[in-house]
Write a protein that holds these residues in place. Structure first.
Motif, PDB file in Angstrom:
ATOM      1  N   ASN A  13      -4.686 -19.140   0.331  1.00  0.00           N
ATOM      2  CA  ASN A  13      -3.929 -20.376   0.465  1.00  0.00           C
ATOM      3  C   ASN A  13      -3.422 -20.805  -0.905  1.00  0.00           C
ATOM      4  O   ASN A  13      -3.846 -20.283  -1.931  1.00  0.00           O
ATOM      5  N   LYS A  14      -2.533 -21.748  -0.948  1.00  0.00           N
ATOM      6  CA  LYS A  14      -2.015 -22.240  -2.222  1.00  0.00           C
ATOM      7  C   LYS A  14      -3.185 -22.721  -3.069  1.00  0.00           C
ATOM      8  O   LYS A  14      -3.990 -23.539  -2.645  1.00  0.00           O
ATOM      9  N   SER A  15      -3.307 -22.179  -4.290  1.00  0.00           N
ATOM     10  CA  SER A  15      -4.449 -22.534  -5.134  1.00  0.00           C
ATOM     11  C   SER A  15      -4.025 -22.571  -6.593  1.00  0.00           C
ATOM     12  O   SER A  15      -2.900 -22.203  -6.952  1.00  0.00           O
ATOM     13  N   ASP A  16      -4.940 -22.981  -7.421  1.00  0.00           N
ATOM     14  CA  ASP A  16      -4.696 -23.088  -8.860  1.00  0.00           C
ATOM     15  C   ASP A  16      -4.439 -21.698  -9.442  1.00  0.00           C
ATOM     16  O   ASP A  16      -5.228 -20.770  -9.235  1.00  0.00           O
ATOM     17  N   GLU A  17      -3.365 -21.524 -10.177  1.00  0.00           N
ATOM     18  CA  GLU A  17      -3.006 -20.210 -10.707  1.00  0.00           C
ATOM     19  C   GLU A  17      -3.968 -19.705 -11.774  1.00  0.00           C
ATOM     20  O   GLU A  17      -3.879 -18.553 -12.195  1.00  0.00           O
ATOM     21  N   ARG A  18      -4.889 -20.541 -12.197  1.00  0.00           N
ATOM     22  CA  ARG A  18      -5.881 -20.099 -13.182  1.00  0.00           C
ATOM     23  C   ARG A  18      -6.958 -19.202 -12.560  1.00  0.00           C
ATOM     24  O   ARG A  18      -7.714 -18.547 -13.269  1.00  0.00           O
ATOM     25  N   TYR A  19      -7.016 -19.167 -11.237  1.00  0.00           N
ATOM     26  CA  TYR A  19      -8.081 -18.436 -10.546  1.00  0.00           C
ATOM     27  C   TYR A  19      -7.482 -17.423  -9.570  1.00  0.00           C
ATOM     28  O   TYR A  19      -6.434 -17.679  -8.953  1.00  0.00           O
ATOM     29  N   ILE A  20      -8.137 -16.293  -9.440  1.00  0.00           N
ATOM     30  CA  ILE A  20      -7.656 -15.254  -8.528  1.00  0.00           C
ATOM     31  C   ILE A  20      -8.795 -14.760  -7.633  1.00  0.00           C
ATOM     32  O   ILE A  20      -9.981 -14.884  -7.963  1.00  0.00           O
ATOM     33  N   LEU A  21      -8.417 -14.202  -6.510  1.00  0.00           N
ATOM     34  CA  LEU A  21      -9.354 -13.552  -5.594  1.00  0.00           C
ATOM     35  C   LEU A  21      -9.072 -12.063  -5.633  1.00  0.00           C
ATOM     36  O   LEU A  21      -7.915 -11.645  -5.596  1.00  0.00           O
ATOM     37  N   ARG A  22     -10.125 -11.277  -5.728  1.00  0.00           N
ATOM     38  CA  ARG A  22      -9.931  -9.828  -5.730  1.00  0.00           C
ATOM     39  C   ARG A  22     -10.936  -9.154  -4.806  1.00  0.00           C
ATOM     40  O   ARG A  22     -12.029  -9.682  -4.557  1.00  0.00           O
ATOM     41  N   SER A  23     -10.562  -7.999  -4.298  1.00  0.00           N
ATOM     42  CA  SER A  23     -11.429  -7.236  -3.392  1.00  0.00           C
ATOM     43  C   SER A  23     -11.854  -5.933  -4.053  1.00  0.00           C
ATOM     44  O   SER A  23     -11.167  -5.416  -4.937  1.00  0.00           O
ATOM     45  N   PHE A  24     -13.024  -5.406  -3.597  1.00  0.00           N
ATOM     46  CA  PHE A  24     -13.565  -4.151  -4.138  1.00  0.00           C
ATOM     47  C   PHE A  24     -13.490  -3.018  -3.115  1.00  0.00           C
ATOM     48  O   PHE A  24     -12.971  -1.949  -3.372  1.00  0.00           O
ATOM     49  N   GLU A  25     -14.053  -3.297  -1.941  1.00  0.00           N
ATOM     50  CA  GLU A  25     -14.218  -2.266  -0.919  1.00  0.00           C
ATOM     51  C   GLU A  25     -14.566  -2.939   0.399  1.00  0.00           C
ATOM     52  O   GLU A  25     -14.894  -4.138   0.436  1.00  0.00           O
ATOM     53  N   TYR A  26     -14.496  -2.162   1.467  1.00  0.00           N
ATOM     54  CA  TYR A  26     -15.000  -2.682   2.739  1.00  0.00           C
ATOM     55  C   TYR A  26     -15.845  -1.612   3.413  1.00  0.00           C
ATOM     56  O   TYR A  26     -15.667  -0.412   3.208  1.00  0.00           O
ATOM     57  N   VAL A  27     -16.807  -2.085   4.200  1.00  0.00           N
ATOM     58  CA  VAL A  27     -17.687  -1.219   4.983  1.00  0.00           C
ATOM     59  C   VAL A  27     -17.419  -1.520   6.452  1.00  0.00           C
ATOM     60  O   VAL A  27     -17.311  -2.692   6.839  1.00  0.00           O
ATOM     61  N   THR A  28     -17.293  -0.476   7.255  1.00  0.00           N
ATOM     62  CA  THR A  28     -17.104  -0.672   8.692  1.00  0.00           C
ATOM     63  C   THR A  28     -18.337  -0.179   9.444  1.00  0.00           C
ATOM     64  O   THR A  28     -19.111   0.654   8.948  1.00  0.00           O
ATOM     65  N   TYR A  29     -18.501  -0.708  10.651  1.00  0.00           N
ATOM     66  CA  TYR A  29     -19.684  -0.419  11.455  1.00  0.00           C
ATOM     67  C   TYR A  29     -19.290  -0.042  12.872  1.00  0.00           C
ATOM     68  O   TYR A  29     -18.221  -0.423  13.359  1.00  0.00           O
ATOM     69  N   SER A  30     -20.190   0.712  13.522  1.00  0.00           N
ATOM     70  CA  SER A  30     -19.988   1.119  14.905  1.00  0.00           C
ATOM     71  C   SER A  30     -21.241   0.801  15.707  1.00  0.00           C
ATOM     72  O   SER A  30     -22.272   0.393  15.147  1.00  0.00           O
ATOM     73  N   ASP A  31     -21.177   0.994  17.035  1.00  0.00           N
ATOM     74  CA  ASP A  31     -22.340   0.732  17.884  1.00  0.00           C
ATOM     75  C   ASP A  31     -23.180   1.986  18.111  1.00  0.00           C
ATOM     76  O   ASP A  31     -24.169   1.952  18.833  1.00  0.00           O
ATOM     77  N   GLN A  32     -22.785   3.090  17.471  1.00  0.00           N
ATOM     78  CA  GLN A  32     -23.530   4.341  17.570  1.00  0.00           C
ATOM     79  C   GLN A  32     -23.643   4.959  16.177  1.00  0.00           C
ATOM     80  O   GLN A  32     -22.733   4.785  15.346  1.00  0.00           O
ATOM     81  N   PRO A  33     -24.731   5.676  15.909  1.00  0.00           N
ATOM     82  CA  PRO A  33     -24.828   6.373  14.616  1.00  0.00           C
ATOM     83  C   PRO A  33     -23.667   7.341  14.438  1.00  0.00           C
ATOM     84  O   PRO A  33     -23.270   8.022  15.385  1.00  0.00           O
ATOM     85  N   VAL A  34     -23.118   7.354  13.244  1.00  0.00           N
ATOM     86  CA  VAL A  34     -21.999   8.243  12.949  1.00  0.00           C
ATOM     87  C   VAL A  34     -22.553   9.544  12.377  1.00  0.00           C
ATOM     88  O   VAL A  34     -23.307   9.532  11.396  1.00  0.00           O
ATOM     89  N   LYS A  35     -22.188  10.667  12.982  1.00  0.00           N
ATOM     90  CA  LYS A  35     -22.691  11.955  12.511  1.00  0.00           C
ATOM     91  C   LYS A  35     -21.949  12.388  11.265  1.00  0.00           C
ATOM     92  O   LYS A  35     -20.738  12.201  11.144  1.00  0.00           O
ATOM     93  N   GLY A  36     -22.700  12.988  10.346  1.00  0.00           N
ATOM     94  CA  GLY A  36     -22.079  13.522   9.142  1.00  0.00           C
ATOM     95  C   GLY A  36     -21.410  14.857   9.428  1.00  0.00           C
ATOM     96  O   GLY A  36     -21.350  15.322  10.570  1.00  0.00           O
ATOM     97  N   THR A  37     -20.925  15.473   8.383  1.00  0.00           N
ATOM     98  CA  THR A  37     -20.255  16.764   8.523  1.00  0.00           C
ATOM     99  C   THR A  37     -21.243  17.822   9.009  1.00  0.00           C
ATOM    100  O   THR A  37     -22.335  17.959   8.472  1.00  0.00           O
ATOM    101  N   GLU A  38     -20.874  18.540  10.038  1.00  0.00           N
ATOM    102  CA  GLU A  38     -21.718  19.619  10.524  1.00  0.00           C
ATOM    103  C   GLU A  38     -21.537  20.842   9.622  1.00  0.00           C
ATOM    104  O   GLU A  38     -20.424  21.222   9.285  1.00  0.00           O
ATOM    105  N   VAL A  39     -22.645  21.454   9.239  1.00  0.00           N
ATOM    106  CA  VAL A  39     -22.603  22.640   8.381  1.00  0.00           C
ATOM    107  C   VAL A  39     -22.810  23.876   9.249  1.00  0.00           C
ATOM    108  O   VAL A  39     -23.811  23.987   9.960  1.00  0.00           O
ATOM    109  N   HIS A  40     -21.838  24.774   9.204  1.00  0.00           N
ATOM    110  CA  HIS A  40     -21.925  25.994  10.005  1.00  0.00           C
ATOM    111  C   HIS A  40     -22.248  27.180   9.106  1.00  0.00           C
ATOM    112  O   HIS A  40     -21.791  27.244   7.959  1.00  0.00           O
ATOM    113  N   PRO A  41     -23.038  28.120   9.591  1.00  0.00           N
ATOM    114  CA  PRO A  41     -23.345  29.307   8.775  1.00  0.00           C
ATOM    115  C   PRO A  41     -22.086  30.103   8.485  1.00  0.00           C
ATOM    116  O   PRO A  41     -21.142  30.122   9.278  1.00  0.00           O
TER     117      PRO A  41
END
Length: 516
Positions: A487-515
């Motif tokens: 929103n309109k704010s004082d120009e002396r201050y800023i908002l910054r983002s780093f990263e985001y984490v997302t979530y699911s309702d089931q465990p997410v499987k990692g990369t499958e390793v094949h022989p």
């Protein structure tokens, strides 16, 4: 064949007996001790904490998912506590939050309402992190359930575990009374495993007044924790592995790493070696206690060298052991480091350790009398409580980390991202453009799938900051769009983002390793 089945069943029963029967006959109905001995144990608990946190200070979170090698000598010298308290007062958050809660009990009374503790924490003049800081922001903004995981992404972190010491020290031999205090105070910033960390630590302190058997203390205190919880299973596994590998604490540490280091809640810990979770850090406390077997040096060394929150963990282990042995029995080597530190006022409070010793002692006398014990001129009679299990509650139930995405934006005006899942946490902060500017605020609005969800303010000052920009859990599974507009704010201050984490309702499987 029938005989073999009987033998197998008998073996299974005997294998699990230690988790619910061990030491049942060791817990007396009453314990009588002199007032001098009671005070000595209370002083030992506070001194042990202070020694432990100072010893582990320079290692904190520098060793994540790895041991501190034996060849590295952790420093300790005469006057170390005094020196550290003066140059690094923020180190002692383990102590100053404890003291804040004690001050409420002193001024409002043993039946002080939750709001008194919450207000004291929110407006105390010291820095906080993790679940504590999220709770502070929530309290200041009128959020009543400040520790619930829907309102606090750090709810199962270590925070209350490191500040529940006061509850056990004021409830000698009365773990259920400590649990009642922890139910009231611990939910200000924690839930689920985060709360159980405080309950369990409080119970171990309480039992350390009436037993000199560290294995009994560890096992008996676990009865306060529901068996269905991850926290219980982690500590129970540790007790089992200690029996399996009685002379190899590193093997047990490795077993813990393999099974109990998944961090679901804390967005910093997701897909990262960093683990602020109460469960694994409590395990490092117990690792030190069991393999230290009453030896102060071995206990502090192991609970520190296990890594992660390696100032808080020896702090807790040292406090429990100090309570069991008493102040007068802490080895001279460690007491030399404490020399000169007991009169220093601890940051954000009006108290020194010498003040705390007396206050904690007076609170314990009141609790002994309140719980059917007796206090006379020379001694106390404690009516010992058999540990009772607290209720089951689960943090982040049905929530599983799916992705962590780098999302660096400075001086946000409007940002947006899409994700597939059931929840997200967006990390970032508000900052001043120049250190010469006074602190201020940035105001921003969260839109989810085109609908306005929340308006929030983001202070630039560290003490009042909002830990994470925005988050939501329990969304309908599917594709979602997150938009943040400043929103309109004082120009002396800023908002910054780093990263985001997302979530699911089931465990997410990692990369499958094949022989190949």
């Amino acid at each position: 064949k029938e005989m073999n089945i009987k033998i197998f069943i008998t073996y299974l029963c005997l294998s699990f007996i230690p988790l619910w029967v061990s030491g049942a006959s060791k817990l007396p109905s009453t314990v009588t001790m002199t007032k001098a001995r009671l005070l000595d144990k209370i002083k030992g608990g506070w001194a042990g904490q202070t020694i432990g946190v100072t010893f582990g200070s320079i290692t904190e979170f520098r060793y994540q998912g790895t041991l501190i090698q034996d060849c590295y000598t952790i420093p300790w010298h005469e006057g170390y506590v005094k020196e550290t308290m003066r140059v690094w007062p923020d180190l002692y958050d383990d102590l100053y939050v404890n003291l804040t809660f004690m001050d409420v009990l002193e001024n409002v009374g043993l039946d002080a309402p939750v709001d008194s503790f919450a207000h004291a924490l929110a407006y105390a003049d010291y820095n906080l992190w993790g679940a504590n800081q999220a709770a502070r922001y929530n309290i200041m903004h009128g959020v009543k359930e400040s520790g619930h995981w829907l309102n606090n992404p750090h709810a199962d972190n270590i925070d209350y575990q490191i500040e529940a010491d006061f509850s056990g020290l004021m409830c000698p031999g009365m773990p259920n009374s400590a649990s009642a205090i922890n139910d009231k105070v611990g939910h200000i910033m924690s839930y689920g495993d985060g709360w159980y960390g405080g309950v369990y630590i409080g119970a171990m302190y309480s039992l350390a007044f009436v037993s000199d058997d560290i294995e009994f203390i560890v096992t008996e205190a676990l009865k306060t924790i529901p068996r269905e919880s991850k926290f219980y299973r982690c500590i129970a596994d540790l007790i089992k592995w200690h029996k399996q590998y009685p002379n190899d604490w590193k093997q047990t540490w490795f077993e813990l790493e393999k099974k109990h280091t998944d961090d679901v809640g804390s967005p910093e810990g997701a897909f990262s070696p960093l683990d602020c979770d109460a469960r694994i850090n409590a395990a490092y406390v117990v690792l030190g206690l069991l393999y230290g077997n009453g030896n102060f040096t071995k206990t502090l060394e192991i609970s520190t060298r296990a890594g992660q929150d390696s100032d808080c963990n020896p702090c807790t282990a040292g406090g429990i052991l100090g309570t069991m042995h008493g102040y007068s029995n802490i080895p001279d080597y460690w007491m030399k480091g404490l020399k000169g530190g007991e009169d220093i006022i601890i940051k954000g409070t009006s108290m020194s350790l010498n003040t705390v010793y007396d206050m904690s002692y007076r609170h314990s006398l009141k609790m002994i009398q309140r719980n059917a014990g007796k206090v006379d001129n020379e001694q106390v009679v404690i009516k010992v409580q058999k540990p009772e299990t607290v209720r089951l509650e689960v943090c982040f139930e049905g929530i599983y980390p799916a992705k962590k995405v780098s999302f660096n934006h400075d001086d946000i005006q409007e940002i947006s991202f899409d994700f597939e899942g059931t929840g997200f946490v967006l990390r970032g902060e508000a900052v001043k453009k120049s250190t010469e500017f006074p602190d201020g605020k940035v105001y921003a609005t969260l839109f989810l799938d085109g609908k306005e969800i929340e308006r929030s303010d983001f202070p630039t000052d560290f003490r009042n900051r909002k830990n994470d920009l925005f988050w939501r859990y329990q969304l309908p599974k599917g594709k979602h769009t997150v938009t943040v507009k400043v929103n309109k704010s004082d120009e002396r201050y800023i908002l910054r983002s780093f990263e985001y984490v997302t979530y699911s309702d089931q465990p997410v499987k990692g990369t499958e390793v094949h022989p190949e």
